[in-house]
Design a protein around this motif. Sequence first.
Motif, mmCIF file in Angstrom:
data_model
loop_
_atom_site.group_PDB
_atom_site.id
_atom_site.type_symbol
_atom_site.label_atom_id
_atom_site.label_comp_id
_atom_site.label_asym_id
_atom_site.label_seq_id
_atom_site.Cartn_x
_atom_site.Cartn_y
_atom_site.Cartn_z
ATOM 1 N N ASN A 215 45.813 43.529 54.240
ATOM 2 C CA ASN A 215 45.718 44.545 55.297
ATOM 3 C C ASN A 215 44.773 44.135 56.438
ATOM 4 O O ASN A 215 44.498 44.930 57.341
ATOM 5 C CB ASN A 215 45.263 45.886 54.722
ATOM 6 N N THR A 216 44.275 42.906 56.420
ATOM 7 C CA THR A 216 43.359 42.427 57.466
ATOM 8 C C THR A 216 44.039 42.497 58.835
ATOM 9 O O THR A 216 45.170 42.026 59.006
ATOM 10 C CB THR A 216 42.933 40.972 57.187
ATOM 11 N N ASP A 217 43.361 43.114 59.801
ATOM 12 C CA ASP A 217 43.941 43.155 61.150
ATOM 13 C C ASP A 217 43.057 42.494 62.206
ATOM 14 O O ASP A 217 43.413 42.462 63.387
ATOM 15 C CB ASP A 217 44.293 44.593 61.560
ATOM 16 N N TYR A 241 47.385 32.883 60.423
ATOM 17 C CA TYR A 241 47.592 34.291 60.777
ATOM 18 C C TYR A 241 47.851 34.451 62.271
ATOM 19 O O TYR A 241 47.054 35.066 62.997
ATOM 20 C CB TYR A 241 46.365 35.112 60.364
ATOM 21 N N ILE A 244 47.509 37.950 63.789
ATOM 22 C CA ILE A 244 46.226 38.652 63.709
ATOM 23 C C ILE A 244 45.265 38.090 64.746
ATOM 24 O O ILE A 244 45.240 36.882 64.994
ATOM 25 C CB ILE A 244 45.609 38.504 62.294
ATOM 26 N N TYR A 265 40.592 48.212 65.541
ATOM 27 C CA TYR A 265 40.786 47.564 64.242
ATOM 28 C C TYR A 265 40.257 48.435 63.102
ATOM 29 O O TYR A 265 39.307 49.194 63.274
ATOM 30 C CB TYR A 265 40.080 46.210 64.201
#
Length: 291
Positions: A215-217, A241, A244, A265
Amino acid sequence: MNVHISKPYGYCSGVKLAFEKIKYIRKLNPGKNIYVLGQLVHNDDALKELDESGVTTLLGASPFDSAFLDKLNNDDVLVFTAHGHDEKLDEILKARKITFYDTACPKVKEIAQIIKKQVALGKDVIYLGKKNHPETIGATSIDAHVHLYDINSKFDFSLIKDDSPIVINQTTLAPYEIEDIIKDIKTRFPNATILNSICFSSRYRQDGVENLPKNTDVIFVIGSPNSNNTTTLFKYAQKLYPQIDVFRIANVDDLKKSQINLHIYKNAAIISGASTPQSISDIVADYLKTI
Protein backbone atom coordinates in the motif's frame (compact mmCIF):
# COMPACT_ATOMS: atom_id res chain seq x y z
CA MET A 1 0.65 9.33 7.74
CA ASN A 2 1.58 5.68 8.21
CA VAL A 3 5.33 5.08 8.00
CA HIS A 4 7.29 1.94 7.20
CA ILE A 5 11.08 1.98 7.75
CA SER A 6 12.84 -0.49 5.52
CA LYS A 7 15.28 -2.76 7.35
CA PRO A 8 18.19 -2.71 7.82
CA TYR A 9 18.72 0.96 8.50
CA GLY A 10 21.31 3.00 10.32
CA TYR A 11 25.03 2.54 9.84
CA CYS A 12 26.32 -0.63 8.21
CA SER A 13 28.93 -2.63 10.12
CA GLY A 14 31.80 -1.06 8.16
CA VAL A 15 30.71 2.48 9.02
CA LYS A 16 30.11 1.55 12.67
CA LEU A 17 33.63 0.11 12.81
CA ALA A 18 35.11 3.28 11.30
CA PHE A 19 33.49 5.46 13.99
CA GLU A 20 34.52 3.08 16.75
CA LYS A 21 38.09 3.31 15.50
CA ILE A 22 37.91 7.12 15.52
CA LYS A 23 36.83 7.10 19.18
CA TYR A 24 39.71 4.76 20.00
CA ILE A 25 42.17 6.92 18.04
CA ARG A 26 41.09 10.04 19.96
CA LYS A 27 41.57 8.17 23.25
CA LEU A 28 45.07 7.05 22.23
CA ASN A 29 46.13 10.52 21.09
CA PRO A 30 44.89 13.10 23.63
CA GLY A 31 45.66 16.70 22.78
CA LYS A 32 46.86 15.94 19.25
CA ASN A 33 45.39 17.25 16.01
CA ILE A 34 43.52 14.41 14.32
CA TYR A 35 42.75 14.72 10.61
CA VAL A 36 40.75 12.49 8.29
CA LEU A 37 42.04 12.48 4.72
CA GLY A 38 38.79 12.95 2.82
CA GLN A 39 35.33 12.02 4.11
CA LEU A 40 35.34 9.20 6.64
CA VAL A 41 31.87 8.29 5.36
CA HIS A 42 29.65 9.93 2.78
CA ASN A 43 27.15 11.61 5.05
CA ASP A 44 27.15 15.30 5.93
CA ASP A 45 25.34 14.88 9.26
CA ALA A 46 27.81 12.21 10.36
CA LEU A 47 30.75 14.41 9.36
CA LYS A 48 29.31 17.33 11.33
CA GLU A 49 29.16 15.10 14.40
CA LEU A 50 32.76 14.07 13.76
CA ASP A 51 33.94 17.68 13.53
CA GLU A 52 32.12 18.52 16.77
CA SER A 53 34.08 15.74 18.48
CA GLY A 54 37.35 17.47 17.61
CA VAL A 55 38.30 15.44 14.55
CA THR A 56 38.97 17.56 11.45
CA THR A 57 37.82 16.36 8.05
CA LEU A 58 40.13 17.47 5.24
CA LEU A 59 37.47 18.16 2.63
CA GLY A 60 38.83 18.10 -0.88
CA ALA A 61 41.70 15.89 0.18
CA SER A 62 42.18 12.64 -1.67
CA PRO A 63 43.41 9.41 -0.06
CA PHE A 64 45.24 8.81 -3.34
CA ASP A 65 47.22 12.06 -3.48
CA SER A 66 50.21 12.91 -1.29
CA ALA A 67 49.79 16.70 -1.62
CA PHE A 68 47.91 17.13 1.67
CA LEU A 69 50.53 15.19 3.58
CA ASP A 70 52.96 18.10 3.18
CA LYS A 71 50.67 20.25 5.34
CA LEU A 72 50.87 17.93 8.34
CA ASN A 73 53.13 18.47 11.33
CA ASN A 74 55.08 15.50 12.61
CA ASP A 75 52.99 15.29 15.80
CA ASP A 76 49.66 15.28 13.90
CA VAL A 77 47.57 12.14 13.50
CA LEU A 78 46.14 11.14 10.13
CA VAL A 79 43.20 8.79 9.53
CA PHE A 80 42.43 7.14 6.21
CA THR A 81 38.75 6.73 5.34
CA ALA A 82 36.48 3.70 5.17
CA HIS A 83 36.80 3.60 1.37
CA GLY A 84 40.46 2.61 1.19
CA HIS A 85 43.58 4.54 0.16
CA ASP A 86 46.77 4.37 -1.89
CA GLU A 87 49.17 2.33 0.22
CA LYS A 88 52.11 4.30 -1.21
CA LEU A 89 51.09 7.06 1.20
CA ASP A 90 51.91 4.73 4.11
CA GLU A 91 55.61 4.83 3.25
CA ILE A 92 55.62 8.64 3.09
CA LEU A 93 54.01 8.86 6.53
CA LYS A 94 56.36 6.26 8.01
CA ALA A 95 59.37 8.17 6.68
CA ARG A 96 58.11 11.34 8.38
CA LYS A 97 57.20 9.37 11.52
CA ILE A 98 53.63 10.66 11.41
CA THR A 99 51.10 8.48 13.23
CA PHE A 100 48.36 7.20 10.93
CA TYR A 101 45.44 4.78 11.06
CA ASP A 102 43.37 2.93 8.50
CA THR A 103 39.58 2.68 8.94
CA ALA A 104 38.92 0.87 5.65
CA CYS A 105 35.82 -1.31 5.54
CA PRO A 106 36.73 -5.01 5.96
CA LYS A 107 34.95 -5.79 2.67
CA VAL A 108 37.02 -3.18 0.83
CA LYS A 109 40.18 -4.68 2.32
CA GLU A 110 39.07 -8.17 1.31
CA ILE A 111 38.58 -7.08 -2.29
CA ALA A 112 42.01 -5.43 -2.35
CA GLN A 113 43.61 -8.67 -1.16
CA ILE A 114 41.78 -10.67 -3.83
CA ILE A 115 42.95 -8.26 -6.52
CA LYS A 116 46.56 -8.41 -5.32
CA LYS A 117 46.48 -12.21 -5.32
CA GLN A 118 45.02 -12.43 -8.82
CA VAL A 119 47.48 -9.90 -10.25
CA ALA A 120 50.33 -11.83 -8.66
CA LEU A 121 49.07 -14.91 -10.51
CA GLY A 122 49.34 -12.98 -13.78
CA LYS A 123 45.62 -12.32 -14.22
CA ASP A 124 43.95 -9.29 -15.71
CA VAL A 125 41.26 -7.87 -13.42
CA ILE A 126 38.20 -6.02 -14.73
CA TYR A 127 36.85 -3.82 -11.95
CA LEU A 128 33.21 -2.73 -12.29
CA GLY A 129 32.66 0.58 -10.55
CA LYS A 130 31.95 4.27 -10.84
CA LYS A 131 34.76 6.52 -11.96
CA ASN A 132 36.13 8.90 -9.28
CA HIS A 133 34.53 7.02 -6.40
CA PRO A 134 37.27 6.55 -3.77
CA GLU A 135 36.63 2.83 -3.50
CA THR A 136 37.08 2.47 -7.25
CA ILE A 137 40.21 4.63 -7.29
CA GLY A 138 41.70 2.54 -4.50
CA ALA A 139 41.06 -0.76 -6.26
CA THR A 140 42.35 0.36 -9.65
CA SER A 141 45.48 1.94 -8.13
CA ILE A 142 46.72 -1.45 -6.96
CA ASP A 143 48.26 -2.48 -10.28
CA ALA A 144 48.29 -1.63 -13.99
CA HIS A 145 46.56 -4.97 -14.69
CA VAL A 146 43.44 -3.74 -12.89
CA HIS A 147 41.20 -2.16 -15.52
CA LEU A 148 38.24 0.05 -14.60
CA TYR A 149 35.01 -0.71 -16.38
CA ASP A 150 33.06 2.45 -15.53
CA ILE A 151 29.46 1.24 -15.45
CA ASN A 152 28.36 4.56 -16.94
CA SER A 153 30.71 4.41 -19.94
CA LYS A 154 31.86 2.11 -22.71
CA PHE A 155 34.82 -0.17 -22.03
CA ASP A 156 37.84 -0.74 -24.26
CA PHE A 157 38.08 -4.53 -24.30
CA SER A 158 41.32 -4.39 -26.28
CA LEU A 159 43.03 -3.58 -22.95
CA ILE A 160 42.40 -7.13 -21.76
CA LYS A 161 45.07 -9.58 -22.93
CA ASP A 162 43.91 -12.39 -20.64
CA ASP A 163 41.31 -14.78 -22.13
CA SER A 164 40.07 -15.63 -18.64
CA PRO A 165 40.06 -12.35 -16.69
CA ILE A 166 38.80 -11.88 -13.16
CA VAL A 167 35.72 -9.64 -12.81
CA ILE A 168 35.08 -7.93 -9.48
CA ASN A 169 32.97 -4.92 -8.52
CA GLN A 170 32.54 -1.92 -6.24
CA THR A 171 30.77 -3.02 -3.06
CA THR A 172 27.92 -0.50 -3.16
CA LEU A 173 26.57 -1.35 -6.60
CA ALA A 174 23.29 -3.18 -7.19
CA PRO A 175 22.92 -6.38 -9.26
CA TYR A 176 20.68 -4.60 -11.78
CA GLU A 177 23.47 -2.09 -12.48
CA ILE A 178 25.96 -4.73 -13.59
CA GLU A 179 23.97 -7.75 -14.82
CA ASP A 180 24.02 -6.66 -18.49
CA ILE A 181 27.69 -5.71 -18.22
CA ILE A 182 28.54 -9.15 -16.86
CA LYS A 183 26.61 -10.82 -19.70
CA ASP A 184 28.60 -8.74 -22.19
CA ILE A 185 31.89 -9.69 -20.56
CA LYS A 186 30.96 -13.38 -20.52
CA THR A 187 30.09 -13.17 -24.22
CA ARG A 188 33.54 -11.77 -25.01
CA PHE A 189 35.40 -13.86 -22.43
CA PRO A 190 33.50 -17.12 -21.80
CA ASN A 191 36.18 -18.23 -19.34
CA ALA A 192 36.02 -15.06 -17.24
CA THR A 193 35.63 -15.60 -13.50
CA ILE A 194 32.90 -13.44 -11.96
CA LEU A 195 33.45 -12.55 -8.30
CA ASN A 196 30.31 -10.83 -7.02
CA SER A 197 31.57 -8.46 -4.34
CA ILE A 198 28.44 -6.46 -3.49
CA CYS A 199 28.54 -6.18 0.30
CA PHE A 200 25.86 -7.88 2.38
CA SER A 201 24.64 -4.58 3.83
CA SER A 202 24.06 -3.11 0.37
CA ARG A 203 22.35 -6.31 -0.79
CA TYR A 204 20.08 -6.48 2.28
CA ARG A 205 19.04 -2.86 1.81
CA GLN A 206 18.25 -3.57 -1.83
CA ASP A 207 16.17 -6.55 -0.67
CA GLY A 208 14.31 -4.15 1.59
CA VAL A 209 13.46 -1.96 -1.39
CA GLU A 210 12.06 -5.02 -3.16
CA ASN A 211 9.78 -5.85 -0.23
CA LEU A 212 8.03 -2.60 0.66
CA PRO A 213 4.38 -2.77 1.81
CA LYS A 214 1.99 -3.05 -1.12
CA ASN A 215 0.00 0.00 0.00
CA THR A 216 3.06 2.32 -0.14
CA ASP A 217 2.21 5.50 -2.04
CA VAL A 218 5.40 7.53 -1.45
CA ILE A 219 9.04 6.57 -0.87
CA PHE A 220 11.75 8.64 0.82
CA VAL A 221 15.38 7.61 0.32
CA ILE A 222 17.57 9.23 2.98
CA GLY A 223 21.27 9.95 2.54
CA SER A 224 23.77 12.58 1.46
CA PRO A 225 24.01 13.55 -2.23
CA ASN A 226 27.53 12.10 -2.52
CA SER A 227 26.63 8.70 -1.06
CA ASN A 228 26.85 6.12 -3.85
CA ASN A 229 24.94 3.41 -2.00
CA THR A 230 22.11 5.91 -1.39
CA THR A 231 22.09 6.83 -5.09
CA THR A 232 21.85 3.14 -5.95
CA LEU A 233 18.90 2.65 -3.58
CA PHE A 234 17.15 5.73 -4.98
CA LYS A 235 17.51 4.58 -8.59
CA TYR A 236 16.49 1.06 -7.67
CA ALA A 237 13.31 2.31 -5.98
CA GLN A 238 12.48 4.39 -9.07
CA LYS A 239 13.07 1.34 -11.26
CA LEU A 240 10.92 -1.01 -9.18
CA TYR A 241 8.08 1.43 -8.45
CA PRO A 242 7.57 3.69 -11.50
CA GLN A 243 3.98 4.33 -10.38
CA ILE A 244 5.03 5.67 -6.95
CA ASP A 245 6.62 9.04 -6.11
CA VAL A 246 10.20 8.54 -4.93
CA PHE A 247 12.07 11.40 -3.25
CA ARG A 248 15.68 11.62 -2.13
CA ILE A 249 16.35 13.72 0.98
CA ALA A 250 19.31 14.27 3.31
CA ASN A 251 17.39 14.76 6.58
CA VAL A 252 14.20 16.20 8.05
CA ASP A 253 15.29 19.79 7.41
CA ASP A 254 15.77 18.93 3.75
CA LEU A 255 12.25 17.46 3.70
CA LYS A 256 10.69 20.50 5.37
CA LYS A 257 12.35 22.85 2.88
CA SER A 258 11.10 20.83 -0.09
CA GLN A 259 7.99 21.68 -2.07
CA ILE A 260 6.57 18.18 -1.60
CA ASN A 261 2.85 18.18 -0.80
CA LEU A 262 2.95 15.55 1.94
CA HIS A 263 -0.79 15.73 2.62
CA ILE A 264 -1.66 13.80 -0.54
CA TYR A 265 0.02 10.62 0.77
CA LYS A 266 -1.16 8.09 3.34
CA ASN A 267 1.50 5.37 3.45
CA ALA A 268 5.17 6.30 3.32
CA ALA A 269 8.21 4.03 3.12
CA ILE A 270 11.65 5.14 4.30
CA ILE A 271 14.86 3.68 2.86
CA SER A 272 18.25 4.79 4.15
CA GLY A 273 21.81 4.50 2.90
CA ALA A 274 24.49 2.56 4.76
CA SER A 275 26.18 5.77 5.93
CA THR A 276 22.98 7.44 7.15
CA PRO A 277 22.71 7.64 10.96
CA GLN A 278 19.70 5.76 12.35
CA SER A 279 18.63 8.88 14.24
CA ILE A 280 18.18 10.79 10.97
CA SER A 281 15.71 8.21 9.64
CA ASP A 282 13.88 8.08 12.98
CA ILE A 283 13.44 11.85 13.02
CA VAL A 284 12.09 11.83 9.46
CA ALA A 285 9.69 9.02 10.38
CA ASP A 286 8.44 10.86 13.47
CA TYR A 287 7.86 14.00 11.42
CA LEU A 288 5.92 12.14 8.69
CA LYS A 289 3.68 10.54 11.32
CA THR A 290 2.46 14.02 12.29
CA ILE A 291 1.22 14.72 8.79
